[in-house]
Design a protein around this motif. Structure first.
Motif, PDB file in Angstrom:
ATOM      1  N   PHE A 136      -6.671 -26.787   5.089  1.00 14.92           N
ATOM      2  CA  PHE A 136      -5.335 -26.459   4.586  1.00 14.92           C
ATOM      3  C   PHE A 136      -4.856 -27.353   3.449  1.00 14.92           C
ATOM      4  O   PHE A 136      -3.945 -26.982   2.710  1.00 14.92           O
ATOM      5  N   SER A 182      -0.200 -31.574   9.152  1.00  9.70           N
ATOM      6  CA  SER A 182      -0.518 -30.388   9.947  1.00  9.70           C
ATOM      7  C   SER A 182      -0.043 -29.160   9.193  1.00  9.70           C
ATOM      8  O   SER A 182       0.587 -29.257   8.129  1.00  9.70           O
ATOM      9  N   PHE A 183      -0.315 -27.990   9.751  1.00  8.97           N
ATOM     10  CA  PHE A 183       0.149 -26.760   9.121  1.00  8.97           C
ATOM     11  C   PHE A 183       1.674 -26.756   9.005  1.00  8.97           C
ATOM     12  O   PHE A 183       2.239 -26.226   8.046  1.00  8.97           O
ATOM     13  N   TRP A 217      -6.856 -16.511   4.564  1.00 13.38           N
ATOM     14  CA  TRP A 217      -7.146 -15.804   5.823  1.00 13.38           C
ATOM     15  C   TRP A 217      -7.357 -14.309   5.570  1.00 13.38           C
ATOM     16  O   TRP A 217      -8.281 -13.703   6.118  1.00 13.38           O
ATOM     17  N   GLU A 263      -6.469 -21.725  14.781  1.00 11.72           N
ATOM     18  CA  GLU A 263      -6.352 -23.162  14.566  1.00 11.72           C
ATOM     19  C   GLU A 263      -6.243 -23.849  15.914  1.00 11.72           C
ATOM     20  O   GLU A 263      -5.405 -23.488  16.737  1.00 11.72           O
ATOM     21  N   ASN A 264      -7.094 -24.845  16.140  1.00  6.86           N
ATOM     22  CA  ASN A 264      -6.947 -25.757  17.267  1.00  6.86           C
ATOM     23  C   ASN A 264      -6.301 -27.024  16.734  1.00  6.86           C
ATOM     24  O   ASN A 264      -6.787 -27.612  15.771  1.00  6.86           O
ATOM     25  N   ARG A 265      -5.232 -27.473  17.391  1.00  5.32           N
ATOM     26  CA  ARG A 265      -4.549 -28.682  16.923  1.00  5.32           C
ATOM     27  C   ARG A 265      -4.418 -29.663  18.093  1.00  5.32           C
ATOM     28  O   ARG A 265      -3.888 -29.317  19.137  1.00  5.32           O
ATOM     29  N   PRO A 316      -6.133 -31.588   8.751  1.00  7.52           N
ATOM     30  CA  PRO A 316      -5.551 -30.260   9.005  1.00  7.52           C
ATOM     31  C   PRO A 316      -6.464 -29.121   8.557  1.00  7.52           C
ATOM     32  O   PRO A 316      -6.759 -28.982   7.370  1.00  7.52           O
ATOM     33  N   HIS A 317      -6.894 -28.335   9.534  1.00  8.74           N
ATOM     34  CA  HIS A 317      -7.816 -27.245   9.233  1.00  8.74           C
ATOM     35  C   HIS A 317      -7.788 -26.227  10.364  1.00  8.74           C
ATOM     36  O   HIS A 317      -7.277 -26.475  11.451  1.00  8.74           O
ATOM     37  N   GLY A 318      -8.322 -25.073  10.094  1.00 18.36           N
ATOM     38  CA  GLY A 318      -8.507 -24.036  11.097  1.00 18.36           C
ATOM     39  C   GLY A 318      -9.911 -23.487  10.986  1.00 18.36           C
ATOM     40  O   GLY A 318     -10.749 -24.028  10.259  1.00 18.36           O
ATOM     41  N   GLN A 319     -10.161 -22.392  11.698  1.00 25.36           N
ATOM     42  CA  GLN A 319     -11.498 -21.810  11.698  1.00 25.36           C
ATOM     43  C   GLN A 319     -11.421 -20.288  11.697  1.00 25.36           C
ATOM     44  O   GLN A 319     -10.371 -19.699  11.980  1.00 25.36           O
TER      45      GLN A 319
END
Length: 378
Positions: free
Chosen positions: A140, A147-148, A163, A183-185, A196-199
């Motif tokens: 991100f 964070s997001f 996305w 997203e796992n946070r 900060p990232h997602g999948q």
């Protein structure tokens, strides 16, 4: 708005895409000069005859990066003498193929149910298939901390465009049946990198949860002529008791039968099947309401709250497109300042959840939570 996308390839052949903010000053993609290392061989899918579900076995993930210090983070920009997964000195949003994928890198179809093959010849080979598919990482920000929820609307919009782009392109790949953006946070969730990232997972099968929800949506549409989630949205907006936020194009509410101590669903007012179907106005609106919901969740306690943010998009080859309705589900196991909800006997073994707090109580707390965080809270 049209987010600019630039493509490149990492040293080992993995794809990497750079998504730039509207007024970006980030440098163009650069070459990855790291020595080319062999990519892990693909994993395996094993079929569970008792549940009818495919299980991915990816033993190579045991060696994946685990909670590196900021100076060793593979998601930070590259620097002289310290190359990372992202070969530029600065960037806005980046998507690349996961170095340690649960699925892929091969693509192809897998059987929906190999029971017949097993009945003809009871063997391990009858219940296995290559772990086809694709796993991608969505970064991100070039900033290691945050964070997001910290993203400004322009950057959140760039992520949403990324996305949408990946959902559309992955759905068109050979054998892909479902695209899952998430997203796992938080370390409590199992995050292995704090940047900060997602999948994104592109599955070669429809996931077990989606099989259930799609079947119920199709049945409701046959019986009433209306989409199920549309009726749920009308129910929650009509009640108002569990509503958290409402914008021009989205509603955020705690569902009536919430399973988790913190659970918020964000639902578009217009029926769409996937992120790529959102128009510019809807994407701009989502870039505002989504981070605000996350900020309110963080404000429930004195420290950041772990969560899973899961986009439920329609299966690629869904039986009835008119029954599907995309939405986001944000869930957290945090039930008190220093307590987490663990899935014990009833939940883990039987799938029968027991709620720790009422949906109405959680919604009231989220409505009262200030969306702005004090300095130094993260």
């Amino acid at each position: 708005m049209s987010t600019q996308v630039r493509r490149n390839t990492l040293a080992d052949g993995r794809d990497i895409l750079f998504f730039q903010d509207e007024d970006s000053t980030a440098a163009p993609p650069a070459e990855d000069h790291r020595p080319a290392e062999p990519r892990p061989t693909g994993g395996q899918l094993r079929f569970d005859l008792l549940t009818g579900e495919w299980v991915a076995v990816a033993t190579h993930r045991q060696s994946r990066t685990h909670l590196p210090a900021a100076a060793e983070c593979p998601l930070c920009p590259s620097a002289p003498g310290r190359p990372t997964e992202i070969p530029v000195a600065d960037y806005d949003v980046v998507v690349f193929e996961n170095r340690f994928p649960s699925l892929g890198p091969s693509l192809g179809a897998v059987p929906a149910d190999p029971r017949q093959k097993f009945a003809e010849a009871a063997s391990e080979s009858a219940l296995t298939a290559p772990a086809h598919g694709r796993c991608e990482v969505v970064v991100f920000s070039s900033e290691h901390d945050g964070s997001f929820a910290d993203l400004d609307p322009a950057r959140a919009r760039t992520v949403i465009d990324a996305w949408a782009n990946r959902s559309r392109e992955l759905a068109a790949q050979e054998g892909i049946e479902q695209v899952f953006v998430f997203e796992n946070r938080g370390e409590e969730i199992g995050v292995t990198m704090n940047h900060p990232h997602g999948q994104i997972y592109a599955y070669p099968f429809v996931t077990p949860h989606t099989v259930i929800t799609s079947a119920r949506a199709e049945q409701h549409k046959r019986e009433t002529g209306r989409p199920l989630l549309g009726d749920v949205l009308d129910f929650e907006r009509g009640s108002g008791e569990r509503m958290v936020l409402e914008s021009a194009y989205f509603s955020a509410f705690v569902p009536f039968a919430a399973r988790w101590p913190v659970e918020v669903h964000i639902v578009p007012h217009r029926q769409v099947l996937g992120l790529d179907e959102l128009d510019d106005a809807e994407r701009d609106d989502l870039a505002g309401i989504y981070p605000e919901v996350l900020r309110r969740i963080d404000n429930l306690y004195s420290t950041p709250t772990p969560y899973i943010a899961a986009w439920h998009q329609a299966p690629v080859n869904c039986a009835d497109r008119s029954a599907e309705w995309m939405h986001l589900e944000i869930t957290s196991p945090r039930r008190a300042e220093s307590k987490l909800k663990f899935l014990a006997g009833s939940e883990a073994a039987m799938g029968a959840f027991v709620g720790d707090v009422s949906a109405e109580e959680t919604a009231a707390r989220l409505r009262a939570a200030s969306p702005a965080l004090e300095d130094g809270r993260r």
